[in-house]
Motif scaffolding. Structure first.
Motif, PDB file in Angstrom:
ATOM      1  N   THR A   1      -5.674 -13.027  -4.979  1.00 23.60           N
ATOM      2  CA  THR A   1      -4.644 -13.613  -4.083  1.00 23.60           C
ATOM      3  C   THR A   1      -3.513 -12.611  -4.014  1.00 23.60           C
ATOM      4  O   THR A   1      -3.010 -12.341  -3.001  1.00 23.60           O
ATOM      5  N   ASN A   2      -3.053 -12.151  -5.262  1.00 24.31           N
ATOM      6  CA  ASN A   2      -2.098 -11.107  -5.044  1.00 24.31           C
ATOM      7  C   ASN A   2      -2.349 -10.027  -4.244  1.00 24.31           C
ATOM      8  O   ASN A   2      -1.394  -9.365  -3.592  1.00 24.31           O
ATOM      9  N   ILE A   3      -3.496  -9.380  -4.361  1.00 23.37           N
ATOM     10  CA  ILE A   3      -4.021  -8.389  -3.574  1.00 23.37           C
ATOM     11  C   ILE A   3      -3.922  -8.673  -1.966  1.00 23.37           C
ATOM     12  O   ILE A   3      -3.354  -7.887  -1.133  1.00 23.37           O
ATOM     13  N   ILE A   4      -4.293  -9.898  -1.677  1.00 23.18           N
ATOM     14  CA  ILE A   4      -4.230 -10.302  -0.091  1.00 23.18           C
ATOM     15  C   ILE A   4      -2.862 -10.356   0.387  1.00 23.18           C
ATOM     16  O   ILE A   4      -2.372  -9.808   1.348  1.00 23.18           O
ATOM     17  N   LEU A   5      -1.838 -10.951  -0.515  1.00 24.08           N
ATOM     18  CA  LEU A   5      -0.568 -11.006  -0.201  1.00 24.08           C
ATOM     19  C   LEU A   5       0.239  -9.607  -0.018  1.00 24.08           C
ATOM     20  O   LEU A   5       0.787  -9.454   1.089  1.00 24.08           O
ATOM     21  N   GLN A   6      -0.160  -8.973  -0.833  1.00 21.63           N
ATOM     22  CA  GLN A   6       0.604  -7.521  -0.871  1.00 21.63           C
ATOM     23  C   GLN A   6       0.066  -6.843   0.239  1.00 21.63           C
ATOM     24  O   GLN A   6       0.732  -5.899   0.934  1.00 21.63           O
ATOM     25  N   THR A   7      -1.418  -6.822   0.550  1.00 21.08           N
ATOM     26  CA  THR A   7      -1.904  -6.202   1.675  1.00 21.08           C
ATOM     27  C   THR A   7      -1.377  -6.574   3.026  1.00 21.08           C
ATOM     28  O   THR A   7      -0.954  -5.948   3.894  1.00 21.08           O
ATOM     29  N   LEU A   8      -1.200  -7.989   3.164  1.00 27.08           N
ATOM     30  CA  LEU A   8      -0.407  -8.536   4.220  1.00 27.08           C
ATOM     31  C   LEU A   8       0.941  -7.768   4.520  1.00 27.08           C
ATOM     32  O   LEU A   8       1.240  -7.846   5.665  1.00 27.08           O
ATOM     33  N   GLN A   9       1.519  -7.671   3.361  1.00 28.39           N
ATOM     34  CA  GLN A   9       2.985  -7.378   3.449  1.00 28.39           C
ATOM     35  C   GLN A   9       3.143  -5.863   3.909  1.00 28.39           C
ATOM     36  O   GLN A   9       3.862  -5.476   4.779  1.00 28.39           O
ATOM     37  N   GLU A  10       2.255  -4.944   3.434  1.00 26.68           N
ATOM     38  CA  GLU A  10       2.127  -3.423   3.751  1.00 26.68           C
ATOM     39  C   GLU A  10       1.464  -3.245   4.570  1.00 26.68           C
ATOM     40  O   GLU A  10       1.082  -1.901   5.021  1.00 26.68           O
ATOM     41  N   ARG A  11       0.386  -4.026   5.185  1.00 27.09           N
ATOM     42  CA  ARG A  11      -0.548  -3.632   5.907  1.00 27.09           C
ATOM     43  C   ARG A  11      -1.545  -2.535   5.449  1.00 27.09           C
ATOM     44  O   ARG A  11      -2.566  -2.188   6.333  1.00 27.09           O
ATOM     45  N   GLN A  12      -1.916  -2.512   4.444  1.00 28.02           N
ATOM     46  CA  GLN A  12      -2.968  -1.896   3.353  1.00 28.02           C
ATOM     47  C   GLN A  12      -2.727  -2.222   2.090  1.00 28.02           C
ATOM     48  O   GLN A  12      -1.963  -2.707   1.554  1.00 28.02           O
ATOM     49  N   VAL A  13      -3.941  -2.074   1.543  1.00 28.07           N
ATOM     50  CA  VAL A  13      -4.033  -2.200   0.231  1.00 28.07           C
ATOM     51  C   VAL A  13      -3.123  -1.369  -0.556  1.00 28.07           C
ATOM     52  O   VAL A  13      -3.427  -0.067  -0.429  1.00 28.07           O
ATOM     53  N   PRO A  14      -2.192  -1.905  -1.568  1.00 28.26           N
ATOM     54  CA  PRO A  14      -1.464  -0.900  -2.133  1.00 28.26           C
ATOM     55  C   PRO A  14      -2.366  -0.043  -3.049  1.00 28.26           C
ATOM     56  O   PRO A  14      -3.123  -0.464  -3.682  1.00 28.26           O
TER      57      PRO A  14
ATOM     58  N   LEU B   1     -11.479  -2.412   2.102  1.00 27.90           N
ATOM     59  CA  LEU B   1     -11.088  -3.787   1.850  1.00 27.90           C
ATOM     60  C   LEU B   1      -9.915  -4.066   2.668  1.00 27.90           C
ATOM     61  O   LEU B   1      -9.593  -5.252   3.132  1.00 27.90           O
ATOM     62  N   THR B   2      -9.019  -2.943   3.160  1.00 24.67           N
ATOM     63  CA  THR B   2      -7.920  -3.223   4.063  1.00 24.67           C
ATOM     64  C   THR B   2      -8.316  -3.829   5.384  1.00 24.67           C
ATOM     65  O   THR B   2      -7.723  -4.780   5.781  1.00 24.67           O
ATOM     66  N   GLN B   3      -9.630  -3.301   5.837  1.00 29.35           N
ATOM     67  CA  GLN B   3     -10.019  -3.629   7.162  1.00 29.35           C
ATOM     68  C   GLN B   3     -10.728  -5.402   6.895  1.00 29.35           C
ATOM     69  O   GLN B   3     -10.383  -6.066   7.799  1.00 29.35           O
ATOM     70  N   GLU B   4     -11.242  -5.611   5.808  1.00 33.87           N
ATOM     71  CA  GLU B   4     -11.586  -7.121   5.502  1.00 33.87           C
ATOM     72  C   GLU B   4     -10.434  -7.929   5.521  1.00 33.87           C
ATOM     73  O   GLU B   4     -10.520  -9.090   6.095  1.00 33.87           O
ATOM     74  N   ILE B   5      -9.239  -7.597   4.818  1.00 42.24           N
ATOM     75  CA  ILE B   5      -8.133  -8.183   4.710  1.00 42.24           C
ATOM     76  C   ILE B   5      -7.445  -8.353   5.919  1.00 42.24           C
ATOM     77  O   ILE B   5      -6.933  -9.629   6.295  1.00 42.24           O
ATOM     78  N   MET B   6      -7.438  -7.538   6.541  1.00 41.12           N
ATOM     79  CA  MET B   6      -6.412  -7.578   7.945  1.00 41.12           C
ATOM     80  C   MET B   6      -7.198  -8.097   9.041  1.00 41.12           C
ATOM     81  O   MET B   6      -6.583  -7.995  10.256  1.00 41.12           O
ATOM     82  N   GLY B   7      -8.759  -8.269   9.149  1.00 36.52           N
ATOM     83  CA  GLY B   7      -9.377  -8.799  10.041  1.00 36.52           C
ATOM     84  C   GLY B   7     -10.145  -8.013  10.810  1.00 36.52           C
ATOM     85  O   GLY B   7     -10.679  -8.522  11.694  1.00 36.52           O
ATOM     86  N   GLN B   8     -10.187  -6.669  10.738  1.00 36.87           N
ATOM     87  CA  GLN B   8     -11.156  -6.062  11.609  1.00 36.87           C
ATOM     88  C   GLN B   8     -12.863  -6.131  11.138  1.00 36.87           C
ATOM     89  O   GLN B   8     -13.499  -6.070  12.062  1.00 36.87           O
TER      90      GLN B   8
END
Length: 211
Positions: A71-84, A107-114
């Motif tokens: 959950t923390n990874i998802i939230l921070q990725t949404l904030q920074e537009r990439q996995v920290p 993982l960034t692509q998966e979270i951000m919706g690509q």
């Protein structure tokens, strides 16, 4: 009363009962031994059941810690537009190959919706890999779909950048599944937990657990 040799018989029975006491003691000892063995068996069984329950609870707690990390990874990725970057690496919770641009979807692509609803699962190449006490924990993060919130006009972009676009209204919810499996390294026993979160990026990223 009839006398036969040195023994006296009364009503057909001998009065000499010297062997009966030994038989009674032997029978009592036998019964006590059987009861002791039964008690020891029950105690051992109860201890094994208690140990199994403790291991199950510990495995579930380890898997839940992976859910929280996801959950923390998802939230921070949404904030920074990439996995920290702090999460990625051999000594971090996200293996390097999970965020390797040469092996999409990252993982960034998966979270951000690509790449929505990807079919990967915890296994040889997990999105999350961590150790919690005696447990090895593997986790997978997938974005499932986007759902428009009631009265909302804000949309999540489906591309790699994944920035929330539009204004006003209640926004859209992106649904994510986090799938975590904790394995006790000593025995191979496992505990698996899957959770679904609805995340919105209308007024700061937030995620709410649905399942």
């Amino acid at each position: 009363m009839v006398t036969i040799g040195s023994k006296t018989r009364r009503h057909g029975f001998l009065e000499d009962e010297r062997g009966f006491a030994l038989f009674g003691v032997f029978l009592t000892i036998l019964m006590m031994t059987a009861l002791g063995i039964a008690a020891m068996t029950m105690t051992g069984l109860e201890n094994r059941m208690a140990g199994f329950a403790n291991s199950t609870d510990a495995a579930a707690a380890a898997a839940e810690s992976c859910i929280g990390t996801g959950t923390n990874i998802i939230l921070q990725t949404l904030q920074e537009r990439q996995v920290p970057a702090i999460y990625v690496g051999a000594a971090a919770v996200i293996p390097s190959n999970a965020e390797n641009a040469g092996t999409p979807p990252t993982l960034t692509q998966e979270i951000m919706g690509q790449k929505d609803n990807d079919t990967d699962s915890p296994g040889p190449s997990p999105d999350i890999q961590m150790t919690v006490g005696p447990f090895r924990v593997d986790g997978d993060i997938d974005r499932l779909y986007i759902k428009q919130r009631s009265g909302g006009s804000l949309q999540f972009a489906a591309g790699y950048e994944g920035a929330a676009q539009g204004a006003g209204g209640g926004g859209a919810e992106a649904y994510y599944q986090i799938d975590c499996t904790a394995t006790l390294t000593a025995t191979g026993a496992t505990s698996r937990i899957r959770a679904v979160y609805a995340c919105v990026s209308a007024a700061g990223e937030s995620c709410q657990r649905k399942i």
